[in-house]
Design an enzyme around this catalytic site. Structure first.
Site, PDB file in Angstrom:
ATOM      1  N   ASP A 205     -17.033  33.782 -10.208  1.00  0.00           N
ATOM      2  CA  ASP A 205     -15.907  33.544 -10.897  1.00  0.00           C
ATOM      3  C   ASP A 205     -15.245  33.843 -12.091  1.00  0.00           C
ATOM      4  O   ASP A 205     -15.652  33.404 -12.945  1.00  0.00           O
ATOM      5  CB  ASP A 205     -15.232  32.226 -10.216  1.00  0.00           C
ATOM      6  CG  ASP A 205     -14.061  31.834 -11.412  1.00  0.00           C
ATOM      7  OD1 ASP A 205     -13.070  32.734 -11.001  1.00  0.00           O
ATOM      8  OD2 ASP A 205     -14.286  30.482 -10.749  1.00  0.00           O
TER       9      ASP A 205
ATOM     10  N   GLU B 244      -7.357  32.556 -17.611  1.00  0.00           N
ATOM     11  CA  GLU B 244      -6.518  32.022 -15.950  1.00  0.00           C
ATOM     12  C   GLU B 244      -7.296  30.628 -16.067  1.00  0.00           C
ATOM     13  O   GLU B 244      -6.671  29.973 -14.752  1.00  0.00           O
ATOM     14  CB  GLU B 244      -7.348  33.469 -14.838  1.00  0.00           C
ATOM     15  CG  GLU B 244      -6.808  33.591 -13.742  1.00  0.00           C
ATOM     16  CD  GLU B 244      -7.739  31.672 -12.601  1.00  0.00           C
ATOM     17  OE1 GLU B 244      -6.870  31.306 -11.628  1.00  0.00           O
ATOM     18  OE2 GLU B 244      -9.193  31.445 -13.865  1.00  0.00           O
TER      19      GLU B 244
HETATM   20 ZN   LIG Z   1     -11.505  32.258 -10.705  1.00  0.00          ZN
END
Ligand SMILES: [Zn+2]
Ligand SMILES: *[C@@H]1O[C@H](CO)[C@@H](O)[C@H](O)[C@H]1NC(C)=O
Ligand SMILES: *[C@@H]1O[C@H](CO)[C@@H](O)[C@H](O)[C@H]1NC(C)=O
Ligand SMILES: *[C@@H]1O[C@H](CO)[C@@H](O)[C@H](O)[C@H]1NC(C)=O
Ligand SMILES: *[C@@H]1O[C@H](CO)[C@@H](O)[C@H](O)[C@H]1NC(C)=O
Ligand SMILES: *[C@@H]1O[C@H](CO)[C@@H](O)[C@H](O)[C@H]1NC(C)=O
Ligand SMILES: *[C@@H]1O[C@H](CO)[C@@H](O)[C@H](O)[C@H]1NC(C)=O
Length: 508
Positions: A291, A323
């Site tokens: 991620d 993000e």
């Molecule tokens: Zn992510």
């Protein structure tokens, strides 16, 4: 936006030598392109065939080394915005694209972002330390970064109005039910009424972990608590009994500048672009190799292999920053587009978490009923590809948890695929995808162990091929794909009114 026009000389040299040098991997493909310097039109099968697991793993190892740059400041590898690990990631992306010569025009988009760190925290209620305690993202510290003492004071309703807060919260700890309004609003009310800390307890038995969102000078140190552990406290308070507490939050919220990197093909119809993105940052807690190191590297690899072909539509790659703090980079990017530039983006494809160790092949259930026209055609392209490979897939909600959100809120069709985060694999999904039922898709989600060992290479290669397919398809033609609606932002978008997410964290 700063545009950097590539090194034309180097580029010419690079593409000439590329014809003689075999590919880095053990690829057995004939060299693509023609001796006279022309390239053949991008072909999905050929582009997919260039995806190599070895090359992806080599990038993953490199990415972990980059994350280690964060050790000095954070005592562990991280690529969170503002860290040396994130700066290293940005340089790596930028350099990789620059080396591809003038095939791409690369630009940096710098923007302000807030970044929060909680160094240490503790919540004691009565004589117990609730196990479900979580700290809210972007929470300020308690006064002087020291523990504060006070009574737990129950707030009326969901604490969305100033009048829900009794005067007695001043100097004490506000106890507020989750729901109706964002966590940030509750924290702000509590702060204005003089509370020294706030606890938001869940209406469900689970823990509640979220973010306060955009910082406010009125925010106070804010924790989340499960409904289960809030129950006994509520009982006492409702009977008029006194419950005392100690809250401690050693935290900081910083404003920094960070960068989105955008690379667009120099060729192809610039009025009709297929855009795709992954996020370059990780959370503070770990190196973020799945991620979203995985999506970041898939895009780098597809961008690299695409240079062997010609395109008829423009392809625009984005690596978003911020993000994890709430889709800051992608929001900033979409907000900065003029209406004319907005219209040039035919669709946006989000690639966040491509290689979860206990993966499911997930497709965002993006339908045209609730999203800009074309979202469903993209969803159906993913469905068809998995079906053609004889692979199963599952739909997941298209609920604002990643960088597609700003696009669909601004009229641009969107969608994407993923392999799963903190959710639990069901028995049915175990039968569809293998792995382990009853366990998280990614047991290292947002943790220190999201390292090189946390990626499933099978899933990663499969999904990188699908990314290649999506790029090749639309780079070749938008035939059958809906034209952009001239209206930029749909007036009524049922989706936007119901989303609990804007980014990976709950905000209400
Ligand atoms: Zn992510
Ligand atoms: C380049 O070569 C290909 C075949 O190798 C040919 O089809 C094409 O017409 C050539 N283009 C030019 C501009 O010479
Ligand atoms: C790409 O294709 C177009 C149209 O087919 C052609 O005019 C152009 O020469 C090609 N470019 C390269 C670099 O092969
Ligand atoms: C793409 O390439 C494959 C394999 O080289 C070939 O079989 C196929 O016909 C090509 N497709 C198109 C549309 O040119
Ligand atoms: C763009 O950002 C990258 C990564 O931070 C940096 O290496 C590069 O120098 C920047 N380029 C420009 C033109 O500002
Ligand atoms: C997908 O979304 C549509 C609404 O747009 C809904 O009717 C459908 O049930 C959803 N499918 C799944 C499997 O969630
Ligand atoms: C969506 O696009 C399709 C194909 O271009 C078109 O037929 C349809 O009318 C569009 N739907 C809406 C709601 O605009």
């Amino acid at each position: 936006m700063v545009f950097f026009s590539g090194l034309a000389l180097c580029a010419a040299f690079a593409s000439a030598t590329a014809l003689q040098i075999p590919l880095l991997s053990s690829s057995h493909h004939a060299p693509l392109g023609h001796p006279n310097g022309t390239k053949s039109m991008v072909n999905s099968t050929e582009l997919q065939d260039l995806v190599s697991g070895d090359r992806l793993m080599a990038r993953a190892k490199k990415m972990y080394e980059i994350a280690k740059l964060g050790e000095e400041e954070y005592n562990h590898p991280t690529r969170v915005i503002g860290s040396a690990g994130h700066l290293g990631t940005l340089s790596y992306i930028y350099e990789t694209i620059l080396q591809l010569g003038d095939y791409y025009t690369v630009s940096n988009q710098s923007f302000p972002a807030v970044s929060g760190n909680v160094f240490e925290s503790r919540l004691v209620i009565g004589d117990g330390v609730p196990k479900s305690t979580r700290t809210m993202g972007l929470t300020p510290p308690t006064k002087d970064n020291e523990p504060v003492h006070g009574d737990v004071v129950l707030v009326a309703n969901e604490g969305c109005q100033g009048s829900d807060y009794p005067d007695s919260v001043a100097g004490n700890i506000a106890f507020i039910k989750r729901g109706v309004c964002p966590f940030g609003t509750k924290s702000e009310h509590a702060g204005r009424m003089g509370a020294v800390a706030a606890v938001v307890y869940n209406y469900e038995k689970d823990p509640v972990s979220g973010t306060l969102g955009t910082p406010s000078p009125d925010h106070v140190a804010t924790f989340g608590l499960s409904g289960e552990e809030a129950g006994p406290v509520l009982k006492k308070l409702e009977k008029g009994k006194r419950v005392d507490a100690i809250a401690y939050m050693d935290a900081e919220v910083n404003q920094i500048l960070t960068v989105n990197i955008i690379a667009q093909t120099s060729d192809g119809d610039a009025d009709n672009c297929v855009m795709l993105g992954a996020h370059s940052d990780s959370v503070t807690e770990g190196p973020g190799i799945n991620d979203d190191g995985s999506g970041t590297m898939s895009l780098l690899e597809v961008a690299t292999q695409l240079t062997k072909f010609n395109v008829s539509n423009c392809v625009r790659f984005a690596w978003w920053a911020g993000e994890e703090e709430g889709l800051l980079g992608s929001d900033y990017y979409v907000a900065s587009l003029s209406d004319e530039e907005n219209q040039k983006i035919r669709l946006f494809m989000d690639y966040d978490m491509m290689a979860s160790p206990n993966f499911a092949y997930q497709i965002y259930n993006a339908t045209n009923a609730l999203n800009p026209n074309g979202s469903e055609q993209l969803r159906d392209l993913y469905i068809k590809w998995y079906e053609d490979q004889g692979l199963n897939y599952a739909f997941i909600p298209f609920d604002g948890r990643s960088d597609y959100d700003g696009f669909i809120r601004n009229g641009i069709p969107g969608g994407g695929i993923a392999t799963g985060a903190e959710g639990i694999k069901t028995q049915k999904e175990f039968e569809m995808f293998g792995g382990r039922a009853g366990e998280q898709y990614d047991p290292c989600y947002h943790m220190l162990c999201d390292d090189v060992g946390n990626v499933d290479l099978t899933a990663w290669v499969v999904n990188t091929k699908l990314i290649a397919h999506s790029v090749a398809t639309y780079a070749q033609s938008f035939k059958g794909f809906p034209k952009r609606d001239l209206k930029v932002a749909p007036e009524s978008n049922a989706y936007t009114n119901t989303a609990k997410y804007h980014g990976p964290k709950l905000f209400m």
